[in-house]
Enzyme design. Structure first.
Site, PDB file in Angstrom:
ATOM      1  CG  HIS A   1      32.429  24.681   9.112  1.00  0.00           C
ATOM      2  ND1 HIS A   1      31.516  24.405   8.126  1.00  0.00           N
ATOM      3  CD2 HIS A   1      32.861  23.491   9.579  1.00  0.00           C
ATOM      4  CE1 HIS A   1      31.396  23.081   8.020  1.00  0.00           C
ATOM      5  NE2 HIS A   1      32.210  22.509   8.887  1.00  0.00           N
TER       6      HIS A   1
ATOM      7  CD  GLU B   1      36.300  20.718   8.450  1.00  0.00           C
ATOM      8  OE1 GLU B   1      35.862  19.659   8.894  1.00  0.00           O
ATOM      9  OE2 GLU B   1      35.623  21.758   8.413  1.00  0.00           O
TER      10      GLU B   1
HETATM   11  P1  PGA Z   1      31.649  15.619   7.859  1.00  0.00           P
HETATM   12  O1  PGA Z   1      31.634  17.187   8.272  1.00  0.00           O
HETATM   13  O2  PGA Z   1      32.455  14.897   8.909  1.00  0.00           O
HETATM   14  O3  PGA Z   1      30.201  15.238   7.862  1.00  0.00           O
HETATM   15  O4  PGA Z   1      32.272  15.531   6.522  1.00  0.00           O
HETATM   16  C1  PGA Z   1      32.796  17.819   8.644  1.00  0.00           C
HETATM   17  C2  PGA Z   1      32.469  19.230   9.024  1.00  0.00           C
HETATM   18  O5  PGA Z   1      31.285  19.640   8.944  1.00  0.00           O
HETATM   19  O6  PGA Z   1      33.365  19.976   9.427  1.00  0.00           O
END
Ligand code: PGA
Length: 250
Positions: free
Chosen positions: A88, A168
Site C-alpha cells: 500500500h 491506486e
Molecule cells: P481513499 O484511500 O479511498 O481514501 O482514497 C484509498 C486507500 O487508502 O487505499
C-alpha cells in the site's frame, strides 16, 4: 489507524447487515481492520455466519522467530484472515518498503494460503510525464514474476483467487482527485492484459482504489477491466459507506 474497537464493530455490523440484505453470489466484500481488531471482528463475522472476509493491512516478511513487533502470515491465518494488503502506498512511503521486501511478504502470504493484494500506482510526476502505463506494468512485473510458476501451478478455478491487484494512483489516494474514466480504463486494460499473460489459467481480480465515493463507484465498476474497488476514507463511517455499498448493487 482509524476508529476505536467499538466503532469498528459497529461499522462491521452495518456492512454484515448490508451483505445479508443484498446477498449476491458473484460479489465478495472484505474489510481490512488494524491487527488488534482482527480477533473481535472475526468473532462477529462467525457469529453472524457472514461471508464478509477479513484482510490484514500488513504482514511480516519473515516466517517466524525473534522479530519484535512483527505479525507473521501464520498468525494472521490463525485469526481467520484471508488476505493481506501488500505495498500500500502508505507502507511504501512512510516505511520505505521496496520491491524486495514486498516480494518476501508476498511469498509469506502464498506459503500460508493468504491472498496477497498487491497495491501499485504512479505518482503525479509519472502521470504528468505520460509514463504511467510503462511504470505500472513494470511494478506489476517486478512484484509478480517471482511467483508466476508458483501461482500457475495452483488449481483453478477455486473459490477465491490466489492473488489480487489494486491499482491506486498515489495522487488519488485520500485527495478527492480521481482519474477520468478513460484514464482508469486505459491503465486497467493494460494491467489486465499483462495479468492474462502472466497467469493464463487464473482470472486475477484487478481493483481500483483512490478517492472512491458513492458518487463515482457506479461508473468505475461499470468499466470492463475493473473487478472491484479498494476504499479508504469513504469506508470509515456507515454514513458514507452504506450509500457507496448500495451503488455497488444498483
Ligand atoms: P481513499 O484511500 O479511498 O481514501 O482514497 C484509498 C486507500 O487508502 O487505499
Amino acid at each position: 489507524m482509524n476508529l476505536s474497537l467499538n466503532e469498528a464493530e459497529d461499522l462491521a455490523q452495518g456492512i454484515i447487515h448490508f451483505i445479508k440484505e443484498t446477498s449476491s453470489p458473484t460479489s465478495c466484500y472484505f474489510i481490512a481492520p488494524p491487527f488488534p481488531f482482527l480477533d473481535r471482528l472475526q468473532t462477529l463475522i462467525l457469529s453472524q455466519k457472514s461471508s464478509l472476509l477479513l484482510v490484514a493491512q500488513d504482514v511480516s516478511a519473515h516466517e517466524k522467530g525473534a522479530f519484535t513487533g512483527e505479525v507473521s502470515a501464520l498468525h494472521l491465518k490463525e485469526f481467520g484472515v484471508k488476505g493481506v494488503l501488500i505495498g500500500h502506498s502508505e507502507r511504501r512511503h512512510y516505511h520505505q518498503e521496496k520491491t524486495n521486501l514486498l516480494q518476501q511478504k508476498t511469498s509469506q502470504c502464498l506459503s500460508n494460503d493468504l491472498i496477497p493484494i498487491l497495491c501499485l500506482g504512479e505518482n503525479l510526476q509519472t502521470r504528468e510525464t505520460l509514463n504511467t502505463i510503462s511504470f505500472v506494468l513494470n511494478q506489476l512485473q517486478e512484484m509478480c514474476l517471482p511467483f508466476q510458476e508458483n501461482i500457475k501451478s495452483l488449481p483453478s478455478p477455486s473459490l477465491l483467487p490466489p492473488l489480487m491487484i489494486a491499482y491506486e494512483p498515489l495522487w488519488a489516494i485520500g485527495t478527492g482527485h480521481v482519474p477520468s474514466l478513460d484514464e482508469i480504463r486505459e491503465v486497467h486494460k493494460n494491467l489486465k492484459n499483462a495479468l492474462k499473460s502472466l497467469f493464463p489459467n487464473h482470472n486475477i481480480p484487478l481493483l481500483y482504489g483512490g478517492s472512491v465515493t458513492d458518487k463515482n463507484i457506479f461508473d468505475i465498476l461499470k468499466l470492463s477491466d475493473v473487478d472491484g474497488a479498494l476504499i479508504g476514507g469513504a469506508s470509515l463511517s456507515l454514513k458514507t459507506f452504506l450509500p457507496l455499498l448500495k451503488e455497488t448493487r444498483r
